[in-house]
Design an enzyme around this catalytic site. Structure first.
Site, mmCIF file in Angstrom:
data_model
loop_
_atom_site.group_PDB
_atom_site.id
_atom_site.type_symbol
_atom_site.label_atom_id
_atom_site.label_comp_id
_atom_site.label_asym_id
_atom_site.label_seq_id
_atom_site.Cartn_x
_atom_site.Cartn_y
_atom_site.Cartn_z
ATOM 1 N N LYS A 10 3.383 12.431 8.460
ATOM 2 C CA LYS A 10 2.385 13.486 8.660
ATOM 3 C C LYS A 10 1.138 12.910 9.321
ATOM 4 C CE LYS A 10 -0.625 12.031 5.299
ATOM 5 N NZ LYS A 10 -1.904 11.448 5.505
ATOM 6 N N PRO A 113 5.249 3.728 10.531
ATOM 7 C CA PRO A 113 4.425 2.554 10.234
ATOM 8 C C PRO A 113 3.971 2.543 8.770
ATOM 9 C CG PRO A 113 3.732 3.574 12.293
ATOM 10 C CD PRO A 113 4.746 4.495 11.679
ATOM 11 N N GLY A 120 4.024 7.485 4.704
ATOM 12 C CA GLY A 120 5.360 6.885 4.808
ATOM 13 C C GLY A 120 6.068 6.759 3.467
ATOM 14 N N GLY A 121 5.371 6.248 2.467
ATOM 15 C CA GLY A 121 5.975 6.086 1.143
ATOM 16 C C GLY A 121 6.211 7.433 0.476
ATOM 17 N N ASP A 155 0.357 13.007 -2.304
ATOM 18 C CA ASP A 155 0.888 13.596 -1.057
ATOM 19 C C ASP A 155 2.367 13.995 -1.168
ATOM 20 O OD1 ASP A 155 -1.452 13.425 0.344
ATOM 21 O OD2 ASP A 155 -0.912 11.636 1.486
HETATM 22 P P1 ATP Z 1 -0.644 7.656 2.701
HETATM 23 O O1 ATP Z 1 -0.851 8.260 4.032
HETATM 24 O O2 ATP Z 1 0.142 8.546 1.736
HETATM 25 O O3 ATP Z 1 -1.887 7.076 2.088
HETATM 26 P P2 ATP Z 1 0.205 5.180 3.845
HETATM 27 O O4 ATP Z 1 0.915 5.528 5.110
HETATM 28 O O5 ATP Z 1 -1.231 4.789 3.967
HETATM 29 O O6 ATP Z 1 0.352 6.414 2.864
HETATM 30 P P3 ATP Z 1 2.500 3.811 2.870
HETATM 31 O O7 ATP Z 1 3.196 3.489 4.134
HETATM 32 O O8 ATP Z 1 3.030 4.944 2.065
HETATM 33 O O9 ATP Z 1 0.942 4.028 3.106
HETATM 34 O O10 ATP Z 1 2.499 2.463 2.020
HETATM 35 C C1 ATP Z 1 1.622 2.194 0.976
HETATM 36 C C2 ATP Z 1 2.235 1.128 0.073
HETATM 37 O O11 ATP Z 1 3.274 1.733 -0.682
HETATM 38 C C3 ATP Z 1 2.890 -0.024 0.813
HETATM 39 O O12 ATP Z 1 2.045 -1.135 0.831
HETATM 40 C C4 ATP Z 1 4.146 -0.335 0.006
HETATM 41 O O13 ATP Z 1 3.995 -1.520 -0.723
HETATM 42 C C5 ATP Z 1 4.311 0.802 -0.970
HETATM 43 N N1 ATP Z 1 5.601 1.521 -0.833
HETATM 44 C C6 ATP Z 1 6.401 1.880 -1.838
HETATM 45 N N2 ATP Z 1 7.462 2.555 -1.394
HETATM 46 C C7 ATP Z 1 7.365 2.628 -0.064
HETATM 47 C C8 ATP Z 1 8.187 3.191 0.961
HETATM 48 N N3 ATP Z 1 9.326 3.824 0.679
HETATM 49 N N4 ATP Z 1 7.767 3.097 2.223
HETATM 50 C C9 ATP Z 1 6.584 2.473 2.499
HETATM 51 N N5 ATP Z 1 5.798 1.920 1.583
HETATM 52 C C10 ATP Z 1 6.167 1.975 0.299
#
Ligand code: ATP
Length: 304
Positions: A10, A113, A120-121, A155
């Site tokens: 997103k 990314p 992503g998570g 989220d």
């Molecule tokens: P948001 O936009 O929800 O804040 P983000 O994009 O900033 O998310 P993510 O990519 O979700 O951050 O990653 C945050 C942390 O979550 C990573 O450092 C990782 O250790 C942990 N994590 C756990 N599961 C996952 C997953 N399936 N994919 C990515 N990261 C994950």
């Protein structure tokens, strides 16, 4: 049985933070838009285990620890692949809630990314909840899955809904908003990792001088007015992340100079995205950013 699901990233077209709550969470008001950049998750469970579960009545024993083995493999090694991964947490939580004991093999093709502000998570977590629902025939409603999802991340409910939405509360209050009109979204993650928790911790809600016009954006979206939507794009978390990493501002300016209607940071950053009317212009801007070495994770995608 093998089930393959796409989990979309997103961007936040607008992101406002209203207040810090006594429980440490923040009340937000943001517009969430999925983009055509996704992870692919493949879930494999033995048919015998699925049938066993379907025959057996649901055991409502939440205190029971589930002994099933959940294994996760991925094409990327920069995320945890053990019980700390949100996918494993989601499967484990669903198993415990619904008394399921079936080994599961999961493969994650990670394209979104990481630590980028693109959920992503959370989106992988949402896909895992949907997968358990589907594989074991739980017949949960979207609302029921969202209620489980919010226990794992603010989220996650949006990622279960996976349609353009206004997100309020801590992220659990969602209402439908018209999707972003046809355009091309240039997404670029500078080579920096940003922790969402750190950004929120450093945000000074009371000192914010400007807030995005979220209501104006909802109106612009409902009128399919791309220019007005772009004008309303704003993210208050830039007050923290851009101060720490001025490269983000540079990337925003470059996207605008290269023809974006507007460009802002997504979520807690550091990813920057810009809206373009022309795919060709967006691709030229992508090349410019890649050639200058400003980002090696740069994509031109469409709103979903
Ligand atoms: P948001 O936009 O929800 O804040 P983000 O994009 O900033 O998310 P993510 O990519 O979700 O951050 O990653 C945050 C942390 O979550 C990573 O450092 C990782 O250790 C942990 N994590 C756990 N599961 C996952 C997953 N399936 N994919 C990515 N990261 C994950």
């Amino acid at each position: 049985m093998k089930l393959m699901l796409k989990a979309y990233a997103k961007v936040n077209l607008a992101l406002d933070v209203l207040r810090r709550r006594p429980d440490g969470y923040h009340d937000v008001k943001m517009i969430m838009q999925n983009i055509d950049l996704y992870d692919v998750l493949t879930f494999s469970v033995a048919d015998e285990d699925i049938n066993n579960y379907r025959e057996k009545k649901k055991e409502n024993d939440n205190s029971k620890k589930c002994k099933a083995e959940i294994t996760l493999n991925s094409n990327k090694s920069n995320i945890p692949l053990d019980e700390n991964n949100l996918i494993c947490k989601a499967v484990r939580l669903m198993y415990e809630e619904y008394g399921i004991e079936a080994d599961m093999d999961i493969y994650l093709e990670k394209n979104i990314p990481v630590e980028a502000g693109m959920a992503g998570g959370s989106t992988d977590c949402a896909a895992a909840i949907k997968a358990v629902n589907e594989i074991f025939g739980l017949k949960l409603s979207e609302k029921e899955m969202m209620e489980i999802g919010v226990k794992l991340g603010a989220d996650v409910p949006f990622c279960i809904m996976a349609r353009t939405a206004l997100s309020e509360g801590i992220g659990e209050k969602l209402s439908d908003v018209k999707k972003l009109p046809k355009c091309h979204v240039l997404v670029a993650k500078p080579p920096i990792s940003v922790s969402t928790g750190m950004v929120y911790k450093n945000l000074k809600c009371d000192e914010l001088k400007k807030h995005p016009d979220v209501d104006g954006m909802i109106e612009a979206l409902s009128n399919e007015d791309l220019n007005k939507t772009a004008t309303c794009m704003e993210n208050v978390l830039e007050t923290v992340t851009v101060k720490l990493y001025p490269k983000i501002e540079e990337l925003k300016n470059i996207m605008k100079e290269q023809g974006a209607l507007n460009a802002i940071m997504s979520g807690s950053g550091p990813t920057v995205f810009g809206l373009f009317t022309s795919e060709e212009t967006a691709n030229e801007a992508k090349k410019y950013i890649a050639d200058k070495g400003l980002s090696n994770e740069v994509y031109v995608v469409k709103p979903v």
